[in-house]
Design a protein around this motif. Structure first.
Motif, PDB file in Angstrom:
ATOM      1  N   CYS A   1      11.323 -17.955   1.786  1.00 35.96           N
ATOM      2  CA  CYS A   1      10.379 -16.875   2.103  1.00 35.96           C
ATOM      3  C   CYS A   1      10.247 -15.890   0.944  1.00 35.96           C
ATOM      4  O   CYS A   1       9.148 -15.425   0.639  1.00 35.96           O
ATOM      5  N   VAL A   2      11.351 -15.571   0.290  1.00 37.38           N
ATOM      6  CA  VAL A   2      11.317 -14.662  -0.868  1.00 37.38           C
ATOM      7  C   VAL A   2      10.464 -15.281  -1.967  1.00 37.38           C
ATOM      8  O   VAL A   2       9.627 -14.601  -2.577  1.00 37.38           O
ATOM      9  N   ASN A   3      10.648 -16.558  -2.242  1.00 37.14           N
ATOM     10  CA  ASN A   3       9.842 -17.224  -3.265  1.00 37.14           C
ATOM     11  C   ASN A   3       8.364 -17.208  -2.907  1.00 37.14           C
ATOM     12  O   ASN A   3       7.507 -17.017  -3.769  1.00 37.14           O
ATOM     13  N   SER A   4       8.051 -17.375  -1.647  1.00 35.85           N
ATOM     14  CA  SER A   4       6.668 -17.323  -1.184  1.00 35.85           C
ATOM     15  C   SER A   4       6.073 -15.931  -1.405  1.00 35.85           C
ATOM     16  O   SER A   4       4.937 -15.790  -1.863  1.00 35.85           O
ATOM     17  N   VAL A   5       6.836 -14.898  -1.096  1.00 31.03           N
ATOM     18  CA  VAL A   5       6.378 -13.519  -1.276  1.00 31.03           C
ATOM     19  C   VAL A   5       6.188 -13.203  -2.763  1.00 31.03           C
ATOM     20  O   VAL A   5       5.199 -12.570  -3.144  1.00 31.03           O
ATOM     21  N   LEU A   6       7.111 -13.649  -3.608  1.00 31.57           N
ATOM     22  CA  LEU A   6       6.980 -13.409  -5.048  1.00 31.57           C
ATOM     23  C   LEU A   6       5.697 -14.041  -5.585  1.00 31.57           C
ATOM     24  O   LEU A   6       4.995 -13.436  -6.399  1.00 31.57           O
ATOM     25  N   ASP A   7       5.382 -15.233  -5.117  1.00 26.12           N
ATOM     26  CA  ASP A   7       4.150 -15.900  -5.538  1.00 26.12           C
ATOM     27  C   ASP A   7       2.923 -15.115  -5.068  1.00 26.12           C
ATOM     28  O   ASP A   7       1.982 -14.907  -5.825  1.00 26.12           O
ATOM     29  N   GLU A   8       2.949 -14.649  -3.825  1.00 30.64           N
ATOM     30  CA  GLU A   8       1.826 -13.871  -3.290  1.00 30.64           C
ATOM     31  C   GLU A   8       1.637 -12.566  -4.061  1.00 30.64           C
ATOM     32  O   GLU A   8       0.510 -12.196  -4.402  1.00 30.64           O
TER      33      GLU A   8
ATOM     34  N   TYR B   1       0.640 -15.110 -14.666  1.00 35.57           N
ATOM     35  CA  TYR B   1       1.394 -16.274 -14.203  1.00 35.57           C
ATOM     36  C   TYR B   1       2.060 -16.026 -12.866  1.00 35.57           C
ATOM     37  O   TYR B   1       2.214 -14.898 -12.418  1.00 35.57           O
ATOM     38  N   SER B   2       2.427 -17.125 -12.253  1.00 35.72           N
ATOM     39  CA  SER B   2       3.180 -17.102 -11.005  1.00 35.72           C
ATOM     40  C   SER B   2       4.637 -17.399 -11.351  1.00 35.72           C
ATOM     41  O   SER B   2       4.906 -18.309 -12.134  1.00 35.72           O
ATOM     42  N   PRO B   3       5.569 -16.638 -10.797  1.00 40.75           N
ATOM     43  CA  PRO B   3       6.971 -16.858 -11.169  1.00 40.75           C
ATOM     44  C   PRO B   3       7.498 -18.209 -10.683  1.00 40.75           C
ATOM     45  O   PRO B   3       7.035 -18.747  -9.683  1.00 40.75           O
ATOM     46  N   ASP B   4       8.462 -18.746 -11.430  1.00 44.03           N
ATOM     47  CA  ASP B   4       9.114 -19.988 -11.033  1.00 44.03           C
ATOM     48  C   ASP B   4       9.938 -19.743  -9.779  1.00 44.03           C
ATOM     49  O   ASP B   4      10.305 -18.607  -9.465  1.00 44.03           O
ATOM     50  N   LYS B   5      10.256 -20.817  -9.068  1.00 41.21           N
ATOM     51  CA  LYS B   5      11.105 -20.710  -7.880  1.00 41.21           C
ATOM     52  C   LYS B   5      12.473 -20.165  -8.299  1.00 41.21           C
ATOM     53  O   LYS B   5      13.031 -20.578  -9.304  1.00 41.21           O
ATOM     54  N   LYS B   6      12.983 -19.253  -7.520  1.00 47.25           N
ATOM     55  CA  LYS B   6      14.238 -18.573  -7.834  1.00 47.25           C
ATOM     56  C   LYS B   6      15.374 -19.052  -6.952  1.00 47.25           C
ATOM     57  O   LYS B   6      15.162 -19.478  -5.823  1.00 47.25           O
ATOM     58  N   GLY B   7      16.580 -18.919  -7.493  1.00 41.87           N
ATOM     59  CA  GLY B   7      17.797 -19.162  -6.746  1.00 41.87           C
ATOM     60  C   GLY B   7      18.479 -17.835  -6.471  1.00 41.87           C
ATOM     61  O   GLY B   7      18.037 -16.780  -6.964  1.00 41.87           O
ATOM     62  N   LEU B   8      19.556 -17.843  -5.720  1.00 43.96           N
ATOM     63  CA  LEU B   8      20.250 -16.602  -5.351  1.00 43.96           C
ATOM     64  C   LEU B   8      20.690 -15.778  -6.558  1.00 43.96           C
ATOM     65  O   LEU B   8      20.635 -14.555  -6.533  1.00 43.96           O
ATOM     66  N   ASP B   9      21.147 -16.432  -7.618  1.00 46.51           N
ATOM     67  CA  ASP B   9      21.695 -15.702  -8.765  1.00 46.51           C
ATOM     68  C   ASP B   9      20.669 -15.374  -9.837  1.00 46.51           C
ATOM     69  O   ASP B   9      21.015 -14.811 -10.867  1.00 46.51           O
ATOM     70  N   ASP B  10      19.406 -15.704  -9.602  1.00 48.35           N
ATOM     71  CA  ASP B  10      18.355 -15.433 -10.582  1.00 48.35           C
ATOM     72  C   ASP B  10      17.896 -13.986 -10.518  1.00 48.35           C
ATOM     73  O   ASP B  10      18.048 -13.308  -9.496  1.00 48.35           O
TER      74      ASP B  10
END
Length: 186
Positions: free
Chosen positions: A43-50, A115-124
């Protein structure tokens, strides 16, 4: 700001402080807790893209070498969403955009793009670390998505409203930083 901080905030917003505490301490999560954290990360990755596409564009400029007059978007540092301009040797250069690449009559170009950010992990690191109220804004959006995915329609509606208010506040702050010089009469 780390993605983990946003996830911890989102977990606390949905009343899962137990998972947030375990995650913060680095304890092993149960299957259910791990699923919750993974879903929130999605969900966080989806929000960052939006946010990048519609509200707070991220931009980057880089030098790109063209091979046969083509520059593949996969070769760019980030995933381009919108090309803002192309220059070659300091001059604007005509270009054409195709689904996977762009073409220009040059050997090397300076590409400015959103640009749209790359998918993130917890430590990114989050791309919006400098955005005021960034963690809360992203967390409320993620919680809204999380509630929607779990069929909690009233919860999704509530958090969507909070998310939209946070976006409006952040955009108002950004507009407040714009300075218009006073008119001068000669």
């Amino acid at each position: 700001m780390k993605i983990k901080e946003i996830i911890l905030s989102a977990l606390n917003l949905i009343g899962r402080g137990d998972i947030a505490a375990a995650l913060e301490k680095g304890e092993e999560l149960t299957t259910e807790a791990s699923h919750t954290a993974d879903t929130l990360l999605y969900c966080v990755n989806s929000v960052l893209d939006e946010l990048a596409r519609y509200y707070f564009p991220l931009s980057h400029t880089e030098t790109v070498n063209l091979i046969g007059g083509k520059a593949a978007f996969a070769d760019f540092t980030y995933r381009p969403v919108k090309i803002l301009g192309i220059t070659s040797n300091g001059k604007k250069t005509a270009y054409k955009i195709y689904p996977a690449y762009l073409t220009a009559d040059a050997v090397q170009i300076e590409a400015e793009y959103e640009y749209s950010p790359d998918k993130k992990g917890l430590d990114d690191d989050c791309d919006y670390s400098g955005l005021e109220a960034g963690a809360r804004l992203i967390a409320t959006g993620a919680v809204s998505e999380f509630c929607l995915l779990n069929g909690e329609v009233s919860g999704a509606e509530y958090w969507e409203g909070e998310y939209r208010r946070e976006i409006d506040r952040a955009r108002a702050r950004l507009r407040g930083n714009i300075k218009i010089p006073p008119r001068r009469w000669v």
